[in-house]
Scaffold this motif. Structure first.
Motif, PDB file in Angstrom:
ATOM      1  N   ALA A 263      18.608 -21.302 -30.347  1.00  3.00           N
ATOM      2  CA  ALA A 263      17.743 -20.219 -30.858  1.00  3.00           C
ATOM      3  C   ALA A 263      17.885 -20.073 -32.372  1.00  3.00           C
ATOM      4  N   PHE A 264      16.833 -19.547 -33.005  1.00  2.00           N
ATOM      5  CA  PHE A 264      16.905 -19.294 -34.449  1.00  2.00           C
ATOM      6  C   PHE A 264      17.895 -18.161 -34.737  1.00  2.00           C
ATOM      7  N   LEU A 265      18.722 -18.364 -35.755  1.00  2.00           N
ATOM      8  CA  LEU A 265      19.594 -17.305 -36.283  1.00  2.00           C
ATOM      9  C   LEU A 265      19.612 -17.471 -37.792  1.00  2.00           C
ATOM     10  N   LEU A 292       7.558  -8.643 -36.644  1.00  2.00           N
ATOM     11  CA  LEU A 292       6.793  -9.832 -36.242  1.00  2.00           C
ATOM     12  C   LEU A 292       7.568 -11.103 -36.577  1.00  2.00           C
ATOM     13  N   TYR A 293       7.466 -12.108 -35.710  1.00  2.00           N
ATOM     14  CA  TYR A 293       8.295 -13.317 -35.785  1.00  2.00           C
ATOM     15  C   TYR A 293       9.760 -12.867 -35.678  1.00  2.00           C
ATOM     16  N   ALA A 294      10.052 -12.209 -34.589  1.00  2.00           N
ATOM     17  CA  ALA A 294      11.303 -11.436 -34.472  1.00  2.00           C
ATOM     18  C   ALA A 294      12.512 -12.261 -34.059  1.00  2.00           C
ATOM     19  N   GLY A 295      12.327 -13.525 -33.637  1.00  2.00           N
ATOM     20  CA  GLY A 295      13.467 -14.322 -33.191  1.00  2.00           C
ATOM     21  C   GLY A 295      14.164 -13.640 -32.026  1.00  2.00           C
ATOM     22  N   THR A 298      17.251 -10.195 -34.611  1.00  2.00           N
ATOM     23  CA  THR A 298      18.191  -9.980 -35.734  1.00  2.00           C
ATOM     24  C   THR A 298      17.869  -8.673 -36.472  1.00  2.00           C
ATOM     25  N   LEU A 299      16.569  -8.485 -36.752  1.00  2.00           N
ATOM     26  CA  LEU A 299      16.154  -7.290 -37.493  1.00  2.00           C
ATOM     27  C   LEU A 299      15.736  -6.181 -36.536  1.00  2.00           C
ATOM     28  N   SER A 300      15.141  -6.568 -35.382  1.00  2.00           N
ATOM     29  CA  SER A 300      14.593  -5.545 -34.472  1.00  2.00           C
ATOM     30  C   SER A 300      15.670  -4.590 -33.956  1.00  2.00           C
ATOM     31  N   PHE A 312       7.656  -8.832 -31.804  1.00  2.00           N
ATOM     32  CA  PHE A 312       6.687  -9.841 -31.356  1.00  2.00           C
ATOM     33  C   PHE A 312       7.228 -11.199 -31.774  1.00  2.00           C
ATOM     34  N   GLU A 313       7.253 -12.133 -30.827  1.00  2.00           N
ATOM     35  CA  GLU A 313       7.869 -13.439 -31.086  1.00  2.00           C
ATOM     36  C   GLU A 313       7.187 -14.477 -30.193  1.00  2.00           C
ATOM     37  N   GLY A 314       7.053 -15.706 -30.711  1.00  2.00           N
ATOM     38  CA  GLY A 314       6.345 -16.743 -29.974  1.00  2.00           C
ATOM     39  C   GLY A 314       7.167 -17.463 -28.923  1.00  2.00           C
ATOM     40  N   ASP A 315       8.496 -17.411 -29.035  1.00  2.00           N
ATOM     41  CA  ASP A 315       9.356 -18.172 -28.128  1.00  2.00           C
ATOM     42  C   ASP A 315       9.813 -17.266 -26.977  1.00  2.00           C
ATOM     43  N   GLY A 316       9.392 -17.662 -25.753  1.00  2.00           N
ATOM     44  CA  GLY A 316       9.663 -16.820 -24.588  1.00  2.00           C
ATOM     45  C   GLY A 316      11.144 -16.583 -24.344  1.00  2.00           C
ATOM     46  N   GLU A 335       5.935 -11.399 -26.034  1.00  2.00           N
ATOM     47  CA  GLU A 335       5.730 -12.807 -26.372  1.00  2.00           C
ATOM     48  C   GLU A 335       4.306 -12.979 -26.883  1.00  2.00           C
ATOM     49  N   ARG A 336       4.192 -13.562 -28.068  1.00  2.00           N
ATOM     50  CA  ARG A 336       2.847 -13.719 -28.629  1.00  2.00           C
ATOM     51  C   ARG A 336       2.865 -14.772 -29.730  1.00  2.00           C
ATOM     52  N   ASP A 337       1.863 -15.653 -29.712  1.00  2.00           N
ATOM     53  CA  ASP A 337       1.696 -16.623 -30.788  1.00  2.00           C
ATOM     54  C   ASP A 337       0.927 -15.928 -31.911  1.00  2.00           C
ATOM     55  N   LEU A 338       1.638 -15.578 -32.958  1.00  2.00           N
ATOM     56  CA  LEU A 338       1.043 -14.757 -34.018  1.00  2.00           C
ATOM     57  C   LEU A 338       0.189 -15.578 -34.988  1.00  2.00           C
ATOM     58  N   ASP A 339       0.291 -16.909 -34.909  1.00  2.00           N
ATOM     59  CA  ASP A 339      -0.600 -17.733 -35.738  1.00  2.00           C
ATOM     60  C   ASP A 339      -1.971 -17.807 -35.069  1.00  2.00           C
ATOM     61  N   PHE A 356       7.521  -8.733 -41.347  1.00  2.00           N
ATOM     62  CA  PHE A 356       7.229 -10.061 -40.792  1.00  2.00           C
ATOM     63  C   PHE A 356       8.091 -11.127 -41.461  1.00  2.00           C
ATOM     64  N   ASP A 357       8.604 -12.039 -40.644  1.00  2.00           N
ATOM     65  CA  ASP A 357       9.594 -13.028 -41.090  1.00  2.00           C
ATOM     66  C   ASP A 357       9.273 -14.381 -40.449  1.00  2.00           C
ATOM     67  N   PRO A 358       8.197 -15.030 -40.931  1.00  2.00           N
ATOM     68  CA  PRO A 358       7.717 -16.255 -40.262  1.00  2.00           C
ATOM     69  C   PRO A 358       8.545 -17.479 -40.638  1.00  2.00           C
ATOM     70  N   PRO A 359       8.295 -18.623 -39.969  1.00  2.00           N
ATOM     71  CA  PRO A 359       8.912 -19.877 -40.409  1.00  2.00           C
ATOM     72  C   PRO A 359       8.333 -20.324 -41.752  1.00  2.00           C
ATOM     73  N   ARG A 360       8.768 -21.498 -42.251  1.00  2.00           N
ATOM     74  CA  ARG A 360       8.388 -21.938 -43.608  1.00  2.00           C
ATOM     75  C   ARG A 360       6.873 -21.998 -43.824  1.00  2.00           C
TER      76      ARG A 360
HETATM   77  C1  LIG Z   1      12.448 -17.418 -39.762  1.00  2.00           C
HETATM   78  S1  LIG Z   1      12.570 -17.072 -38.039  1.00  2.00           S
HETATM   79  C2  LIG Z   1      12.911 -15.342 -38.123  1.00  2.00           C
HETATM   80  C3  LIG Z   1      13.486 -14.754 -36.894  1.00  2.00           C
HETATM   81  C4  LIG Z   1      14.096 -13.381 -37.030  1.00  2.00           C
HETATM   82  N1  LIG Z   1      13.281 -12.468 -37.801  1.00  2.00           N
HETATM   83  C5  LIG Z   1      15.495 -13.451 -37.597  1.00  2.00           C
HETATM   84  O1  LIG Z   1      15.737 -12.898 -38.678  1.00  2.00           O
HETATM   85  O2  LIG Z   1      16.383 -14.030 -36.959  1.00  2.00           O
HETATM   86  C6  LIG Z   1      10.934 -17.227 -37.526  1.00  2.00           C
HETATM   87  C7  LIG Z   1      10.662 -16.936 -36.078  1.00  2.00           C
HETATM   88  O3  LIG Z   1       9.265 -17.091 -35.860  1.00  2.00           O
HETATM   89  C8  LIG Z   1       9.061 -17.629 -34.560  1.00  2.00           C
HETATM   90  N2  LIG Z   1       7.741 -18.250 -34.564  1.00  2.00           N
HETATM   91  C9  LIG Z   1       7.374 -19.455 -35.039  1.00  2.00           C
HETATM   92  N3  LIG Z   1       6.055 -19.645 -34.889  1.00  2.00           N
HETATM   93  C10 LIG Z   1       5.564 -18.534 -34.293  1.00  2.00           C
HETATM   94  C11 LIG Z   1       4.271 -18.131 -33.887  1.00  2.00           C
HETATM   95  N4  LIG Z   1       3.206 -18.916 -34.070  1.00  2.00           N
HETATM   96  N5  LIG Z   1       4.120 -16.913 -33.323  1.00  2.00           N
HETATM   97  C12 LIG Z   1       5.186 -16.104 -33.164  1.00  2.00           C
HETATM   98  N6  LIG Z   1       6.432 -16.432 -33.515  1.00  2.00           N
HETATM   99  C13 LIG Z   1       6.634 -17.636 -34.085  1.00  2.00           C
HETATM  100  C14 LIG Z   1      10.223 -18.596 -34.384  1.00  2.00           C
HETATM  101  O4  LIG Z   1      10.466 -18.831 -33.004  1.00  2.00           O
HETATM  102  C15 LIG Z   1      11.357 -17.855 -35.078  1.00  2.00           C
HETATM  103  O5  LIG Z   1      12.049 -17.049 -34.166  1.00  2.00           O
END
Ligand SMILES: C[S@@+](CC[C@H](N)C(=O)[O-])C[C@H]1O[C@@H](n2cnc3c(N)ncnc32)[C@H](O)[C@@H]1O
Length: 428
Positions: A263-265, A292-295, A298-300, A312-316, A335-339, A356-360
């Motif tokens: 899992a992401f940390l 949003l993009y909550a992993g 960590t923050l929630s 809200f997070e994409g990974d079940g 669970e939701r794909d926010l993209d 909101f804390d998305p990937p790169r």
């Molecule tokens: C940078 S991490 C941040 C996670 C969390 N906020 C933390 O601080 O640990 C980005 C998160 O976005 C999720 N993610 C990636 N693509 C996504 C999508 N399309 N919809 C929702 N979540 C997504 C990943 O699974 C990951 O948990």
């Protein structure tokens, strides 16, 4: 005459003015920009030209004529051979300034030149709690470490001052284990995370393979002997914990969380705290928060002790982790794909604060929806200044004002930087 000699004969002198976003020093000469790895601002160098790049040309240091004031001795014997670090030759203050500049430059490229970018918060080296090593079996030994700069070769590491000592202490025992495990094949990745209850390890053979019974026993013995929390195998059907002596535990706020394998940390506890502190400081008596993009939360979790929070997070599997850990009604997880399906302005109406804390890749679709929303305070956390700037531009065009951007250097000696941007809806 070989190619190297040809290039050396074309050597010329330059002075480094800045550090670029990928960590290379920048020099300008005769209208051309040169990118020079391992150089420092103020360095006077003799360099030889290398490959053409999109915005200029790379060059290699032949001689340091005079070192700039920010040059320091690197801490690690593998520096410049290993691709894990790019900036160990720079003082902490130069790294801080450069990382802040990366953000300022990315914002300026999107026309956001008057933003308050605060001084960088530095997270100390030795705090990185997550690594992914590459391993390869040779005839007489096992290579285990990080990849070489710009290459596939594995650099066999003996030390790494960037990483938690408990992880480095396991490198030598892991070499022995890799040698013994037939199921692992000749090449593998090994991901290690330091949890509160011990190390959590994922073994990933390069070619997917079933784990044999004898190898299972060797892994279990290894886990016992080294007092590991968990060691898992990346089975083609999904990661399988082979030995779990204790559940890997992480503390988010006052909650103890048990994330799934892989899992992401956040890369360090200290970085995580700096991000959270910046967010909490920006809150103004929130009533409903969306994370949003909550992993794994960590923050929630900590936010939910301030106001009801909806993750809200994409990974079940990560959503399930939050649900398991949420003992109070103040935290829900969805669970939701926010993209593909960002929260719409209508769905955002109940929230006065959105983090909101998305990937790169950033959160382009979600930022576009937020830009049309009535949310009062938006907090963007990002590990990529370029996509952060793109998303902030959308928000500013939608009527938000950027109060501040805080750089958090939680990737010491790498060119990466985290940022926390605070925005408020302009009510004028
Ligand atoms: C940078 S991490 C941040 C996670 C969390 N906020 C933390 O601080 O640990 C980005 C998160 O976005 C999720 N993610 C990636 N693509 C996504 C999508 N399309 N919809 C929702 N979540 C997504 C990943 O699974 C990951 O948990």
């Amino acid at each position: 005459m070989n190619k190297t000699q040809t290039n050396k004969s074309k050597s010329f002198e330059v002075t480094i003015t800045d550090i670029g976003a990928q960590g290379d020093g920048i020099a300008n000469r005769l209208g051309k920009r040169y990118y020079i790895p391992y150089s420092a601002p103020g360095d006077q160098l003799l360099v030889s030209p290398g490959a053409e790049r999109k915005e200029g040309r790379s060059a290699k240091i032949e001689t340091i004529i005079t070192g700039g004031n920010d040059r320091v001795a690197p801490r690690c014997g593998h520096f410049q051979i290993c691709g894990g670090c790019a900036l160990q030759h720079l003082s902490i203050s130069a790294i801080s300034r450069s990382k802040r500049d990366f953000i300022v430059t990315a914002l300026a490229r999107r026309g956001l030149s008057d933003v308050v970018v605060l001084d960088t918060i530095n997270i100390a080296a030795g705090s990185r709690r997550r690594v992914r090593f590459a391993a390869k079996k040779l005839a007489r030994r096992v290579l285990l470490g990080f990849r070489a700069p710009r290459g596939r070769n594995i650099i066999d590491i003996q030390e790494c001052p960037a990483v938690r000592p408990s992880i480095i202490a396991l490198v030598e025992p892991l070499r022995v284990l890799v040698r013994k495990l037939e199921s692992l094949g000749n090449a593998a990745s090994i991901s290690i995370t330091e949890s509160e209850s011990g190390l959590d390890i994922l073994l990933q053979p390069e070619r997917p393979a079933e784990l044999t019974l004898p190898d299972r026993e060797k892994i279990a013995q290894f886990a016992n002997f080294n007092d590991l929390a968990r060691i898992a195998w990346d089975d083609p059907r999904g990661p399988e914990p082979v030995s779990q002596r204790r559940e890997p535990l992480f503390r988010f706020g006052t909650s103890r969380i048990r994330p799934p394998v892989g899992a992401f940390l956040q890369p360090s506890v200290e970085g995580e705290r700096a991000i959270l502190d910046a967010i909490v400081k920006a809150l103004r008596e929130p009533r409903q928060i969306a994370d949003l993009y909550a992993g794994c939360g960590t923050l929630s979790f900590p936010l939910s002790s301030i106001a009801p929070t909806h993750a809200f997070e994409g990974d079940g599997a990560m959503v399930a982790t939050i649900r398991r850990g949420a003992t109070r009604n103040e935290l829900t997880a969805n669970e939701r794909d926010l993209d593909k399906m960002p929260l719409t302005p209508r769905e955002l109406t109940p929230f006065d604060t959105v983090v909101f804390d998305p990937p790169r890749a950033g959160a382009k679709s979600q930022a576009a929806m937020l830009a049309e929303s009535t949310v009062g305070c938006v907090i963007a956390v990002s590990c990529n200044p370029a996509t952060l700037a793109r998303d902030l531009r959308l928000l500013v065009d939608g009527g938000y004002e950027i109060e501040s951007v805080l750089p958090v250097d939680q990737f010491p000696w790498s060119p990466h930087v985290e940022a926390v941007a605070i925005l408020r809806r302009n009510t004028m």
